[in-house]
Design a protein around this motif. Structure first.
Motif, PDB file in Angstrom:
ATOM      1  N   ARG A   8      79.356  35.564  67.950  1.00 28.01           N
ATOM      2  CA  ARG A   8      80.717  34.907  67.778  1.00 28.01           C
ATOM      3  C   ARG A   8      82.090  35.662  68.412  1.00 28.01           C
ATOM      4  O   ARG A   8      82.863  35.206  68.734  1.00 28.01           O
ATOM      5  CB  ARG A   8      81.076  34.881  66.168  1.00 28.01           C
ATOM      6  N   LEU A   9      81.653  37.008  68.455  1.00 27.37           N
ATOM      7  CA  LEU A   9      83.018  37.784  68.874  1.00 27.37           C
ATOM      8  C   LEU A   9      83.289  37.461  70.537  1.00 27.37           C
ATOM      9  O   LEU A   9      84.104  37.784  71.082  1.00 27.37           O
ATOM     10  CB  LEU A   9      82.826  39.261  68.391  1.00 27.37           C
ATOM     11  N   THR A  10      82.322  37.149  70.923  1.00 27.10           N
ATOM     12  CA  THR A  10      82.211  36.828  72.724  1.00 27.10           C
ATOM     13  C   THR A  10      83.376  35.755  72.864  1.00 27.10           C
ATOM     14  O   THR A  10      83.661  35.635  73.926  1.00 27.10           O
ATOM     15  CB  THR A  10      81.079  36.729  73.205  1.00 27.10           C
ATOM     16  N   GLY A  11      83.122  34.832  71.847  1.00 29.31           N
ATOM     17  CA  GLY A  11      84.221  33.677  71.927  1.00 29.31           C
ATOM     18  C   GLY A  11      83.731  32.608  72.904  1.00 29.31           C
ATOM     19  O   GLY A  11      84.269  31.755  73.129  1.00 29.31           O
ATOM     20  N   HIS A  12      82.415  32.768  73.121  1.00 36.34           N
ATOM     21  CA  HIS A  12      81.856  31.751  74.065  1.00 36.34           C
ATOM     22  C   HIS A  12      81.016  30.801  73.563  1.00 36.34           C
ATOM     23  O   HIS A  12      80.022  31.133  72.549  1.00 36.34           O
ATOM     24  CB  HIS A  12      81.205  32.337  75.359  1.00 36.34           C
ATOM     25  N   ASP A  13      81.165  29.648  73.664  1.00 35.74           N
ATOM     26  CA  ASP A  13      80.334  28.426  73.013  1.00 35.74           C
ATOM     27  C   ASP A  13      78.950  28.424  74.058  1.00 35.74           C
ATOM     28  O   ASP A  13      79.023  27.785  75.122  1.00 35.74           O
ATOM     29  CB  ASP A  13      80.863  27.080  72.907  1.00 35.74           C
ATOM     30  N   ARG A  14      77.861  28.819  73.402  1.00 30.56           N
ATOM     31  CA  ARG A  14      76.478  28.677  74.174  1.00 30.56           C
ATOM     32  C   ARG A  14      75.463  28.139  73.204  1.00 30.56           C
ATOM     33  O   ARG A  14      74.833  28.552  72.389  1.00 30.56           O
ATOM     34  CB  ARG A  14      76.073  30.059  74.619  1.00 30.56           C
ATOM     35  N   PRO A  15      75.258  26.676  73.674  1.00 24.92           N
ATOM     36  CA  PRO A  15      74.444  26.018  72.781  1.00 24.92           C
ATOM     37  C   PRO A  15      72.924  26.516  72.689  1.00 24.92           C
ATOM     38  O   PRO A  15      72.230  26.383  71.550  1.00 24.92           O
ATOM     39  CB  PRO A  15      74.302  24.570  73.486  1.00 24.92           C
ATOM     40  N   VAL A  16      72.377  27.148  73.583  1.00 26.99           N
ATOM     41  CA  VAL A  16      71.179  27.986  73.829  1.00 26.99           C
ATOM     42  C   VAL A  16      71.022  28.961  72.658  1.00 26.99           C
ATOM     43  O   VAL A  16      70.121  29.114  72.082  1.00 26.99           O
ATOM     44  CB  VAL A  16      70.751  28.257  75.059  1.00 26.99           C
ATOM     45  N   PHE A  17      72.241  29.744  72.641  1.00 25.89           N
ATOM     46  CA  PHE A  17      72.258  30.732  71.640  1.00 25.89           C
ATOM     47  C   PHE A  17      72.123  30.098  70.231  1.00 25.89           C
ATOM     48  O   PHE A  17      71.893  30.651  69.280  1.00 25.89           O
ATOM     49  CB  PHE A  17      73.682  31.665  71.951  1.00 25.89           C
ATOM     50  N   GLU A  18      72.945  29.205  70.068  1.00 26.85           N
ATOM     51  CA  GLU A  18      73.291  28.552  68.744  1.00 26.85           C
ATOM     52  C   GLU A  18      71.933  27.946  68.159  1.00 26.85           C
ATOM     53  O   GLU A  18      71.480  28.319  67.030  1.00 26.85           O
ATOM     54  CB  GLU A  18      74.246  27.421  68.754  1.00 26.85           C
ATOM     55  N   PHE A  19      71.067  27.544  68.948  1.00 23.79           N
ATOM     56  CA  PHE A  19      69.465  26.902  68.818  1.00 23.79           C
ATOM     57  C   PHE A  19      68.631  27.994  68.519  1.00 23.79           C
ATOM     58  O   PHE A  19      67.881  28.124  67.489  1.00 23.79           O
ATOM     59  CB  PHE A  19      69.099  25.933  70.075  1.00 23.79           C
ATOM     60  N   ALA A  20      68.881  29.329  69.335  1.00 21.00           N
ATOM     61  CA  ALA A  20      67.929  30.439  69.134  1.00 21.00           C
ATOM     62  C   ALA A  20      68.189  30.905  67.572  1.00 21.00           C
ATOM     63  O   ALA A  20      67.500  31.446  66.702  1.00 21.00           O
ATOM     64  CB  ALA A  20      68.201  31.303  70.002  1.00 21.00           C
ATOM     65  N   LEU A  21      69.748  31.108  67.278  1.00 21.04           N
ATOM     66  CA  LEU A  21      69.904  31.766  65.981  1.00 21.04           C
ATOM     67  C   LEU A  21      69.376  30.919  64.697  1.00 21.04           C
ATOM     68  O   LEU A  21      68.695  31.569  63.685  1.00 21.04           O
ATOM     69  CB  LEU A  21      71.504  31.724  65.882  1.00 21.04           C
ATOM     70  N   ARG A  22      69.623  29.522  64.801  1.00 20.30           N
ATOM     71  CA  ARG A  22      68.934  28.673  63.936  1.00 20.30           C
ATOM     72  C   ARG A  22      67.423  28.754  63.846  1.00 20.30           C
ATOM     73  O   ARG A  22      66.713  28.997  62.618  1.00 20.30           O
ATOM     74  CB  ARG A  22      69.322  27.249  64.311  1.00 20.30           C
TER      75      ARG A  22
END
Length: 359
Positions: free
Chosen positions: A194-208
């Motif tokens: 979150r602190l990087t400030g970048h939206d990365r859908p792949v990272f979001e999916f990996a987190l879930r």
């Protein structure tokens, strides 16, 4: 080299700069000589003091310690200069790192043996000296040099054996190591993302995906924290030393095993998931044969997903710093690798990925 001191990395191809023996360097030489004598070494002179390239967070200096009897001992100093803010995610000091290296050596891990430490409050800073070894540490060269072909053949199993010894070590409690479990690691990873400030859908999916599958740890052990191709000193006969212990901490064993398998440490050999030189099966076989706890394949796969994203978030953090003005060629190269890790994550999360069946 003197077999009594298994030393710190000094690649045969490494660069160094010879320094003026006056001023701060002269003071450093005097501090080294005093520390060696205090440790019981009958030393008469420090010669050839030169700062080595590399060492992003700590300084590295090569030098020769000459004894009163005329013996020359080649050494390397690893130090945090006096007045510079200490920075580490794991160990509280360089002195604690020296104690950890000694502990690892005591359980059979190939490490740079510590010759002596700088005294607390030394004008030279916080540091310790190790004997100097030659060998290869650059990951891509480890995978390509013809003279290391035999070493590569057994390295995955040897890495498993070494990690089993590290994870089985006790007596680290007085060192004040950071302790962190699986759920805390995941929360910290998300916060850094979150602190990087970048939206990365792949990272979001990996987190879930990780929130539903990263197992609760069965045990916490001593971890190297950065065990990978690039932090191993390799010679024709195999691994000569495990280097760079500053990220050591206490946590789940699969953390170390998975970090070694991250695609970026394979240096363009994606077909060999363990460091670009071996298979997961060889790694696991060596680990379990040397006393490591049985490795759950699904758990290892989950931690590979975690560690791949972990590296991706590190790269994204460098990218953010680069955009804010912290510019260097190295930072630019690392920053672009955040996108590479997105591709690696998509492969890892595919239902038919090899990691599910272990290779």
């Amino acid at each position: 080299m003197d077999g009594s001191l298994a030393g710190e990395a000094l690649p045969a191809h490494g660069k160094s700069r010879t320094v003026d023996p006056m001023g701060a360097e002269h003071e450093l030489a005097d501090a080294l000589l005093a520390a060696a004598r205090e440790a019981g070494i009958d030393a008469s002179e420090v010669t050839g003091l030169r700062q080595l390239s590399g060492g992003a967070s700590k300084e590295m200096w090569a030098f020769d310690l000459v004894t009163a009897g005329g013996t020359t001992i080649p050494l390397v100093l690893r130090r945090q200069p006096a007045g510079r803010r200490f920075s580490s995610q794991g160990l509280p000091s360089v002195a604690a790192e020296a104690a950890l290296v000694r502990l690892a050596e005591g359980v059979g891990v190939p490490v740079p043996s510590v010759a002596f430490e700088l005294a607390p409050g030394s004008a030279a800073g916080d540091g310790y000296a190790m004997a100097r070894i030659t060998g290869e540490t650059v990951g891509g060269r480890v995978l390509k040099l013809p003279e290391l072909e035999q070493a590569r053949a057994g390295m995955a199993r040897h890495c498993g054996e070494i990690l089993a010894r590290i994870h089985g070590a006790g007596g680290y409690e007085p060192l004040g190591l950071r302790q962190i479990g699986a759920h805390e690691e995941l929360a910290a990873l998300e916060e850094r993302h979150r602190l990087t400030g970048h939206d990365r859908p792949v990272f979001e999916f990996a987190l879930r995906w990780l929130k539903g599958r990263l197992p609760v740890e069965r045990a916490r052990v001593l971890l190297h924290g950065d065990f990978r191709n690039g932090n191993l000193m390799v010679g024709p006969e195999g691994i000569r030393a495990v280097l760079d212990w500053e990220l050591a901490h206490v946590g789940p064993p699969a953390y170390d095993l998975a970090w070694l398998c991250v695609t970026s440490w394979r240096f363009q050999r994606p077909d060999l998931p363990v460091g670009g030189f071996g298979t997961r099966e060889d790694l696991i076989a060596g680990y379990e044969a040397a006393g490591g706890a049985p490795v759950d394949r699904a758990e290892l796969h989950a931690w590979e997903v975690f560690q791949t994203m972990n590296w991706g978030v590190m790269c994204a953090g460098v990218a953010e710093a680069f955009l804010e003005g912290s510019r260097s060629i190295e930072a630019g190269v690392i920053a672009r690798r955040a996108s590479e890790t997105e591709f690696d994550l998509m492969r890892l999360l595919a239902p038919d990925h090899e990691a599910w069946n272990v290779r």
